[in-house]
Scaffold this active site. Structure first.
Site, mmCIF file in Angstrom:
data_model
loop_
_atom_site.group_PDB
_atom_site.id
_atom_site.type_symbol
_atom_site.label_atom_id
_atom_site.label_comp_id
_atom_site.label_asym_id
_atom_site.label_seq_id
_atom_site.Cartn_x
_atom_site.Cartn_y
_atom_site.Cartn_z
ATOM 1 N N TYR A 53 37.414 31.181 21.328
ATOM 2 C CA TYR A 53 37.319 32.635 21.491
ATOM 3 C C TYR A 53 35.858 33.009 21.565
ATOM 4 O O TYR A 53 35.063 32.548 20.747
ATOM 5 C CB TYR A 53 37.984 33.364 20.322
ATOM 6 N N GLU A 55 34.561 36.523 22.520
ATOM 7 C CA GLU A 55 34.328 37.931 22.869
ATOM 8 C C GLU A 55 32.854 38.271 22.759
ATOM 9 O O GLU A 55 32.170 37.816 21.836
ATOM 10 C CB GLU A 55 35.103 38.862 21.929
ATOM 11 N N ASP A 199 35.035 44.828 48.086
ATOM 12 C CA ASP A 199 35.889 43.809 47.485
ATOM 13 C C ASP A 199 35.934 42.690 48.530
ATOM 14 O O ASP A 199 36.637 42.798 49.533
ATOM 15 C CB ASP A 199 37.281 44.418 47.246
ATOM 16 N N THR A 225 37.582 37.712 44.055
ATOM 17 C CA THR A 225 38.287 36.644 43.364
ATOM 18 C C THR A 225 37.505 35.366 43.661
ATOM 19 O O THR A 225 36.659 35.342 44.559
ATOM 20 C CB THR A 225 39.743 36.497 43.854
ATOM 21 N N LYS A 228 39.883 32.115 46.665
ATOM 22 C CA LYS A 228 40.315 32.174 48.070
ATOM 23 C C LYS A 228 39.357 31.305 48.891
ATOM 24 O O LYS A 228 39.285 30.104 48.636
ATOM 25 C CB LYS A 228 40.392 33.635 48.521
ATOM 26 N N ARG A 234 41.508 30.117 39.889
ATOM 27 C CA ARG A 234 42.135 31.428 40.037
ATOM 28 C C ARG A 234 41.486 32.405 39.057
ATOM 29 O O ARG A 234 41.786 32.410 37.866
ATOM 30 C CB ARG A 234 43.626 31.294 39.725
#
Ligand code: DSN
Length: 413
Positions: A53, A55, A199, A225, A228, A234
């Site tokens: 973790y 954060e 985008d 993203t 692609k 991903r």
């Protein structure tokens, strides 16, 4: 692929993963938003930073023991900056939609007006569709393409922006086969003093590899993203001018997300290293060359392409002159193990469920090593299927030929 522990512990999932690998290797993958990641990216994705973790941001975390995660995140950021010439990069964004949400959260107030491309013309759900948060929290104004040319009309977009006075103008699309004039978008935004955003999820690999204009250095915020044309895991990232860095980071964490997915950040760093290699430039250029060659074959086979062709990794095929719609076309192609998606075409008289077109692209083909010379065969397989989509034995025959063809291009062992 070594999945020994999985095979021993959970045979059902192991078998499903193996079957999916076979499916990916046996067929022709034409979905333009998909790609095949390298073994190195796969290994990073399946690695132990998943246990952590973290954060917060690099060197300022809410949990102890993050020094090594900081190294991973720093590497991902510095490689992304180098790749795109970005002033600031947030690599924690989990996927494309949350990345766009963070962009809006950072730059807009709820209820603000922004302009994005209509979903039915090639935009994305998060570009202002009424069924998406972007259309529900904000006031989206949708622009489209010219009815005759089926291409962006920058004068019309400018006129609309002057009339509507949005706070943000978004470019970047999921189903637009032409190169985008990002400088024209920048000029419109400069004239009106509004945020200029993009985008570039679909074309990020083309921008990184120099096959397409890269808007990152002169746009306010650019989301993408990473899976692609960029050929990474991903996930997503947000690139912006330094002046927006704080707002973007705050919007991602704590605004929208908790702990970042550190194993995926590691895989993004690996993918960015790959994209910085000279061979990635060849890859990006090969995607476009293949796309143009495939477009030529499809056209000579009598199929109509939206806007008459392609400049990038994808094309939209209007299948109506075969007496079918996009749904029937995609189902028939899948029976022959050729995968694409049904898609609306501009001013489509059909519906999103039964549209007039299919969307096909070449990122996976180029990843598997196919060149322009192979596109003739791919185009002819498509044409054979679309000419006789209800004939199961003909589809079975094409399926056999497709499998034989694909054996020439192995990828995963
Ligand atoms: N679903 C993606 C595509 O296929 O274009 C966009 O996020």
């Amino acid at each position: 692929m070594h999945l020994n522990a999985l095979k021993e512990y959970d045979e059902e999932i192991y078998n499903a993963i193996q079957a999916e690998k076979e499916r990916q290797m046996n067929g022709i993958e034409l979905i333009p938003s998909e790609n095949l990641v390298s073994q190195a990216v796969l290994e990073a994705m399946g690695s132990i930073p998943t246990n952590k973790y973290s954060e917060g941001y690099s060197h300022k975390r809410y949990y102890a023991g993050n020094e090594i995660i900081d190294t991973i995140e720093d590497l991902a950021i510095s490689r992304a900056k180098e790749l795109f010439g970005a002033e600031h990069v947030n690599v924690q964004s989990l996927s494309g939609s949350p990345a766009n949400m963070a962009m809006y959260f950072a730059l807009l107030e709820v209820g603000d007006k922004f302009m994005g491309m209509d979903l039915s013309m090639g935009g994305h759900l998060t570009h202002g569709s009424p069924v998406n948060f972007s259309g529900q929290l904000y006031k989206p104004i949708a622009y489209g393409v010219d009815k005759e040319t089926e291409m962006l009309d920058y004068d019309a977009i400018k006129k609309m922006a002057q009339e509507e006075k949005p706070k943000l103008l978004l470019s970047g699309f999921t189903a637009y086969p032409r190169e985008i004039d990002f400088k024209a978008f920048r000029e419109i935004c400069d004239d009106l003093g509004i945020y200029c955003c993009a985008d570039i999820a679909h074309i990020a690999g083309l921008c990184a590899g120099g096959a397409h204009e890269n808007p990152v250095p002169y746009f306010d915020v650019v989301t993408t993203t990473t899976h692609k044309t960029l050929r990474g895991p991903r996930s997503a990232m947000i690139m912006c001018k330094e002046e927006h860095a704080k707002a973007i980071d705050k919007a991602v964490f704590p605004g929208l997300q908790g702990g970042p997915h550190d194993h995926i950040t590691a895989a993004k760093a690996v993918a960015f290293k790959e994209a910085l290699e000279p061979s990635f430039k060849e890859y990006a250029s090969q995607i476009v060359k293949n796309s143009k060659a495939l477009a030529d074959t499809l056209t000579s086979e009598g199929l109509r392409l939206v806007s008459g062709g392609t400049d990038n990794h994808l094309m939209l095929v209007d299948v109506r002159n075969k007496g079918i719609n996009g749904k029937t076309a995609a189902i028939a192609l899948a029976k022959a193990e050729i995968y694409c998606n049904k898609n609306t075409i501009p001013y489509d008289p059909g519906t999103p469920w039964e549209p007039s077109g299919i969307r096909i692209g070449t990122p996976v083909l180029a990843t598997r090593g196919m060149k322009e010379t192979h596109m003739d065969e791919v185009g002819k397989f498509i044409s054979q299927v679309l000419s006789d989509p209800e004939n199961d034995s003909a589809l079975e025959k094409v399926r056999g030929d497709v499998r034989e063809f694909c054996k020439q291009f192995p990828f995963y062992k």
